[in-house]
Design a protein around this motif. Structure first.
Motif: not given
Length: 145
Positions: A87-96, A104-118
């Motif tokens: 949800x953190x990663x998907x919410x960041x994608x929605x926000x984008x 860019x740090x928050x974009x990296x966070x989204x990528x990391x969150x989506x990878x860990x969540x998946x």
């Protein structure tokens, strides 16, 4: 590395990341968010709203980490990892999509969150599949009365 060791390693890493970020937000939200170019200021209400999810993230991170050491908590910890990170990663994608690109740090966070969540979601599905097959009699076995 066998599946259990890989899962334990994943839970340890994901838990430590979540707990570390949660602790940083809880203890020092201003400096933490300043690394992303966000100025929180001294508004007590805003700081309260920021610290509260930091405490929750710290607690959930500790639960994820515990699954790496307590086998009885492994499945629940994996579900929590998927339920926190996706949800953190998907919410960041929605926000984008709605608000535009953040730091860019928050974009990296989204990528990391989506990878860990998946990865956690895949692990949950594998654990459920293994548990289901463990308790299902083999079709080649004769049915006993």
């Amino acid at each position: 590395m066998n599946t259990t060791k890989a899962l334990n390693c994943g839970l340890l890493i994901s838990g430590l990341i979540a707990a570390g970020i949660g602790a940083a937000i809880l203890v020092a939200p201003g400096p933490f968010y300043a690394t992303y170019g966000i100025e929180l200021g001294g508004d007590a209400s805003l700081l309260s709203e920021i610290r509260a999810p930091g405490g929750a993230l710290l607690a959930l991170g500790l639960l994820m980490t515990s699954g790496a050491f307590v086998p009885a908590l492994r499945f629940a910890s994996t579900v929590v990892a998927a339920a926190v990170y996706l949800p953190y990663g998907l919410s960041r994608l929605l926000s984008m999509a709605i608000d535009g690109l953040p730091d860019t740090g928050l974009i990296g966070a989204a990528v990391l969150e989506l990878a860990i969540g998946a990865a956690a979601l895949v692990a949950v599905r594998r654990q459920r599949h293994m548990d289901r097959n463990r308790f299902r009699p083999n079709q080649a076995d004769p049915v006993l009365p």
